[in-house]
Design a protein around this motif. Structure first.
Motif, PDB file in Angstrom:
ATOM      1  N   MET A  90       0.652  -0.781  -0.123  1.00 39.54           N
ATOM      2  CA  MET A  90      -0.432  -0.022   0.189  1.00 39.54           C
ATOM      3  C   MET A  90       0.541   1.697   0.210  1.00 39.54           C
ATOM      4  N   ALA A  91       2.009   1.390   1.072  1.00 38.78           N
ATOM      5  CA  ALA A  91       2.562   2.351   0.532  1.00 38.78           C
ATOM      6  C   ALA A  91       3.636   2.857  -0.520  1.00 38.78           C
ATOM      7  N   GLY A  92       4.057   2.003  -1.344  1.00 40.54           N
ATOM      8  CA  GLY A  92       4.647   1.949  -2.587  1.00 40.54           C
ATOM      9  C   GLY A  92       3.709   2.418  -3.390  1.00 40.54           C
ATOM     10  N   TRP A  93       2.527   1.621  -3.476  1.00 32.76           N
ATOM     11  CA  TRP A  93       1.026   1.834  -4.300  1.00 32.76           C
ATOM     12  C   TRP A  93       1.061   3.450  -3.890  1.00 32.76           C
ATOM     13  N   ILE A  94       1.242   3.627  -2.734  1.00 36.01           N
ATOM     14  CA  ILE A  94       0.758   5.898  -2.478  1.00 36.01           C
ATOM     15  C   ILE A  94       1.470   6.033  -2.727  1.00 36.01           C
ATOM     16  N   SER A  95       2.808   5.619  -3.433  1.00 31.17           N
ATOM     17  CA  SER A  95       4.023   6.692  -3.732  1.00 31.17           C
ATOM     18  C   SER A  95       3.987   6.842  -4.559  1.00 31.17           C
ATOM     19  N   ALA A  96       3.926   5.327  -5.689  1.00 28.36           N
ATOM     20  CA  ALA A  96       3.424   6.112  -6.862  1.00 28.36           C
ATOM     21  C   ALA A  96       1.933   6.878  -7.704  1.00 28.36           C
ATOM     22  N   ALA A  97       1.637   6.493  -6.867  1.00 26.24           N
ATOM     23  CA  ALA A  97       0.224   7.492  -6.702  1.00 26.24           C
ATOM     24  C   ALA A  97       0.631   9.142  -6.893  1.00 26.24           C
ATOM     25  N   LEU A  98       1.712   9.406  -5.558  1.00 26.68           N
ATOM     26  CA  LEU A  98       1.360  10.422  -5.496  1.00 26.68           C
ATOM     27  C   LEU A  98       2.259  11.460  -6.407  1.00 26.68           C
ATOM     28  N   TYR A  99       3.512  10.379  -6.852  1.00 26.70           N
ATOM     29  CA  TYR A  99       4.154  10.802  -8.227  1.00 26.70           C
ATOM     30  C   TYR A  99       3.923  11.191  -8.705  1.00 26.70           C
ATOM     31  N   LEU A 100       2.855  10.599  -9.692  1.00 25.45           N
ATOM     32  CA  LEU A 100       1.947  10.607 -10.763  1.00 25.45           C
ATOM     33  C   LEU A 100       1.562  12.076 -10.655  1.00 25.45           C
ATOM     34  N   GLY A 112      10.520   8.934 -11.089  1.00 27.72           N
ATOM     35  CA  GLY A 112       9.737   7.512 -11.141  1.00 27.72           C
ATOM     36  C   GLY A 112      11.334   6.846 -10.915  1.00 27.72           C
ATOM     37  N   ILE A 113      12.377   6.886 -11.690  1.00 27.77           N
ATOM     38  CA  ILE A 113      12.958   6.216 -11.387  1.00 27.77           C
ATOM     39  C   ILE A 113      13.597   5.358 -10.535  1.00 27.77           C
ATOM     40  N   ILE A 114      13.226   6.099  -9.222  1.00 22.18           N
ATOM     41  CA  ILE A 114      13.256   5.849  -7.935  1.00 22.18           C
ATOM     42  C   ILE A 114      12.147   5.448  -7.443  1.00 22.18           C
ATOM     43  N   VAL A 115      11.068   6.388  -7.493  1.00 23.84           N
ATOM     44  CA  VAL A 115       9.546   5.866  -7.091  1.00 23.84           C
ATOM     45  C   VAL A 115       9.255   4.001  -7.372  1.00 23.84           C
ATOM     46  N   LEU A 116       9.219   4.080  -9.060  1.00 21.78           N
ATOM     47  CA  LEU A 116       8.281   3.273 -10.014  1.00 21.78           C
ATOM     48  C   LEU A 116       9.110   1.505  -9.625  1.00 21.78           C
ATOM     49  N   PRO A 117      10.650   2.405  -9.665  1.00 19.07           N
ATOM     50  CA  PRO A 117      11.095   0.521  -8.653  1.00 19.07           C
ATOM     51  C   PRO A 117      10.517   0.025  -7.106  1.00 19.07           C
ATOM     52  N   LEU A 118      10.572   1.216  -6.869  1.00 20.40           N
ATOM     53  CA  LEU A 118       9.468   0.894  -4.995  1.00 20.40           C
ATOM     54  C   LEU A 118       8.377   0.120  -5.369  1.00 20.40           C
ATOM     55  N   GLY A 119       7.608   0.608  -6.218  1.00 23.46           N
ATOM     56  CA  GLY A 119       6.224   0.211  -6.565  1.00 23.46           C
ATOM     57  C   GLY A 119       6.679  -1.423  -7.148  1.00 23.46           C
ATOM     58  N   LEU A 120       7.535  -1.776  -8.012  1.00 25.53           N
ATOM     59  CA  LEU A 120       7.516  -3.195  -8.144  1.00 25.53           C
ATOM     60  C   LEU A 120       7.639  -3.722  -6.861  1.00 25.53           C
ATOM     61  N   ILE A 121       8.949  -3.178  -5.747  1.00 23.30           N
ATOM     62  CA  ILE A 121       9.323  -4.115  -4.998  1.00 23.30           C
ATOM     63  C   ILE A 121       8.011  -4.419  -3.983  1.00 23.30           C
ATOM     64  N   ALA A 122       7.305  -3.027  -4.106  1.00 24.29           N
ATOM     65  CA  ALA A 122       6.613  -3.754  -3.323  1.00 24.29           C
ATOM     66  C   ALA A 122       4.869  -4.629  -3.773  1.00 24.29           C
ATOM     67  N   ALA A 155      -1.726   7.909   8.221  1.00 27.23           N
ATOM     68  CA  ALA A 155      -0.113   7.781   8.481  1.00 27.23           C
ATOM     69  C   ALA A 155       0.216   6.713   6.759  1.00 27.23           C
ATOM     70  N   ILE A 156      -0.730   6.461   6.072  1.00 29.52           N
ATOM     71  CA  ILE A 156       0.132   5.607   4.660  1.00 29.52           C
ATOM     72  C   ILE A 156       0.540   6.769   3.306  1.00 29.52           C
ATOM     73  N   LEU A 277      12.172   2.168   9.879  1.00 29.07           N
ATOM     74  CA  LEU A 277      11.754   1.415  10.933  1.00 29.07           C
ATOM     75  C   LEU A 277      10.858   1.488  11.884  1.00 29.07           C
ATOM     76  N   ALA A 278      10.527   2.521  12.603  1.00 28.97           N
ATOM     77  CA  ALA A 278       9.384   2.699  13.023  1.00 28.97           C
ATOM     78  C   ALA A 278       7.934   1.705  12.063  1.00 28.97           C
ATOM     79  N   TYR A 279       7.378   1.671  11.245  1.00 25.49           N
ATOM     80  CA  TYR A 279       6.697   1.123  11.189  1.00 25.49           C
ATOM     81  C   TYR A 279       6.812   0.122  11.047  1.00 25.49           C
ATOM     82  N   PHE A 280       7.825  -0.594   9.405  1.00 23.74           N
ATOM     83  CA  PHE A 280       7.708  -1.281   9.226  1.00 23.74           C
ATOM     84  C   PHE A 280       8.913  -2.536  10.090  1.00 23.74           C
TER      85      PHE A 280
END
Length: 292
Positions: A90-100, A112-122, A155-156, A277-280
């Motif tokens: 969910m955090a990766g999805w929100i990040s990609a949506a906000l980036y867009l 997106g060079i950083i955000v899209l790979p993070l979304g992929l991993i998520a 939080a998300i 670290l605080a959450y995940f």
């Protein structure tokens, strides 16, 4: 092959394509078959498609007993079922949506060079971590509508915004180091100016910091109502406060001492790491290490 696995593979492929095209554009390469006008729509289009597929998978993973087992299981008992893997997804999805969304109003498309790979991993973590028999993280409607529910809901997006700030900090460090190398051609030609990247970094941090502050206040109010104390000092709370303090110091340093460049970017990465670290991190220890 299950339908869900096909969708996950498609989502991963779209994230990869978006990252590939972004990297080519960042290096000044043209995208074969597309002129400059068309390429401006290609990357947002791929990002929107990846977000749509990711969101579809995420919805069914939260409201069913696991999309790896199909979509016919119905809703989990008690409400949405959010495990650690699903929270990361969910955090990766929100990040990609906000980036867009941000990329339409700011010069941030290269994030997106950083955000899209993070979304992929998520999306991969969300897919492989589902336990179709688990209902340990189900939330009732009363919990969702309570103060703690609002705390979790806020939080998300906070993580998402600060994740985009983290991506901006990473690109700022890369660009700054390339500019200081002897070869002047090392600079990625389509990246914005350093001043623009710094400005984007700090307004993203300010927005994320304000949301984090509101979220901490909501969490303390909910905690006061629940246990009669503002704070329950555990690892999650301590890391959250430490991350908040780091962001507060960084924003103050920008205003008072004029912190900028790699100094600001490095501290952004450190503060974001503490927030993760605080959450995940604490959930990983509690749910996967200690529970085993």
């Amino acid at each position: 092959m299950s339908w869900s696995l096909i969708l996950v593979a498609a989502c991963v492929a779209i994230y990869c394509l978006g990252t590939f095209f972004l990297w080519r554009e960042a290096n000044g390469d043209t995208i074969t078959g597309f002129n400059n006008g068309h390429s401006r729509f290609l990357i947002p289009g791929l990002t929107a498609l990846a977000i749509a597929v990711h969101g579809y998978l995420l919805y069914h993973s939260i409201y069913s007993q696991g999309y790896s087992q199909g979509y016919s299981q119905g809703y989990s008992q008690g409400g949405p079922n959010i495990s650690l893997g699903q929270a990361i997804s969910m955090a990766g999805w929100i990040s990609a949506a906000l980036y867009l969304c941000i990329s339409f109003v700011k010069q941030t498309i290269n994030l997106g060079i950083i955000v899209l790979p993070l979304g992929l991993i998520a999306v991969l973590i969300g897919f492989i971590s589902i336990d179709p028999t688990s209902t340990n993280h189900a939330f009732s409607i009363d919990q969702i509508l309570s103060g703690m529910g609002w705390h979790l809901a806020l939080a998300i997006p906070t993580y998402g915004i600060l994740c985009v700030a983290f991506a901006q900090a990473c690109l700022l460090i890369i660009q700054d180091r390339l500019l200081h190398k002897p070869n002047p051609g090392n600079r990625l030609p389509t990246f914005p100016a350093i001043q623009t990247m710094e400005s984007n970094l700090f307004w993203l941090m300010l927005l994320g910091f304000l949301l984090m502050t509101v979220n901490l206040v909501i969490g303390m109010a909910s905690n006061l109502k629940k246990i009669g104390a503002l704070l329950d000092f555990n690892h999650h709370i301590l890391f959250s406060i430490l991350a908040w303090f780091c962001f507060a110091c960084l924003l103050s340093g920008r205003k008072i001492a004029g912190w900028r460049g790699q100094t600001a970017a490095k501290w952004t990465i450190i503060a974001f790491g503490i927030l993760v670290l605080a959450y995940f991190g604490t959930r990983f220890v509690n749910e996967l290490l200690l529970s085993g």
